[in-house]
Design a protein around this motif. Structure first.
Motif, short mmCIF file in Angstrom:
data_model
loop_
_atom_site.label_atom_id
_atom_site.label_comp_id
_atom_site.label_asym_id
_atom_site.label_seq_id
_atom_site.Cartn_x
_atom_site.Cartn_y
_atom_site.Cartn_z
N PHE A 297 10.20 -1.48 -28.59
CA PHE A 297 9.37 -2.66 -28.39
C PHE A 297 8.04 -2.43 -29.07
O PHE A 297 7.28 -1.54 -28.70
CB PHE A 297 9.16 -2.93 -26.89
N TYR B 174 12.65 -5.48 -19.22
CA TYR B 174 13.56 -4.52 -19.85
C TYR B 174 13.96 -3.42 -18.87
O TYR B 174 15.12 -3.02 -18.79
CB TYR B 174 12.93 -3.89 -21.10
N GLU C 286 1.43 -9.94 -21.27
CA GLU C 286 2.81 -10.28 -21.64
C GLU C 286 3.63 -9.05 -22.03
O GLU C 286 4.81 -8.96 -21.69
CB GLU C 286 2.83 -11.30 -22.78
N GLN D 190 4.79 -7.48 -18.93
CA GLN D 190 5.80 -8.33 -18.31
C GLN D 190 7.15 -8.16 -19.01
O GLN D 190 8.19 -8.06 -18.35
CB GLN D 190 5.33 -9.78 -18.38
N VAL D 191 7.13 -8.11 -20.32
CA VAL D 191 8.36 -7.92 -21.09
C VAL D 191 8.98 -6.56 -20.74
O VAL D 191 10.19 -6.47 -20.50
CB VAL D 191 8.08 -8.03 -22.61
N ASP E 193 4.46 -3.57 -29.69
CA ASP E 193 3.38 -4.42 -29.20
C ASP E 193 2.36 -4.56 -30.32
O ASP E 193 1.65 -3.62 -30.65
CB ASP E 193 2.73 -3.79 -27.96
#
Length: 86
Positions: free
Chosen positions: A16, A34, A26, A29-30, A18
């Motif tokens: 991921f 996951y 966010e 939160q993501v 960022d």
């Protein structure tokens, strides 16, 4: 990713990136989502890198290309750092 994770488990490595351009909170939160799904995810905070590359750029199309290339570059760097993967 969820389906692949069910099939191969911890052998799946997700990345991921960022880029610092998400809404406040966010990214966290993501990542919570996951983790809830049980995905093996590595978080890469590349926000400063993206900010530096976008500094002074006003053309939307040029921004889009910088962001797209940035994602690919960060992903490839991270993927190459993983060992024992074919």
């Amino acid at each position: 990713a969820t389906l692949i994770s069910r099939a191969i488990g911890e052998r799946l490595f997700c990345i991921f990136v960022d880029n610092g351009l998400l809404r406040k909170g966010e990214a966290e939160q993501v990542m919570a989502g996951y983790r809830h799904l049980g995905l093996n995810v590595k978080v890469v905070d590349a926000s400063q890198r993206f900010y530096a590359e976008l500094n002074g750029v006003t053309d939307p199309e040029r921004k889009r290309k910088i962001i797209g290339k940035g994602f690919i570059d960060v992903f490839l760097e991270q993927a190459e750092s993983l060992t024992g993967i074919q």
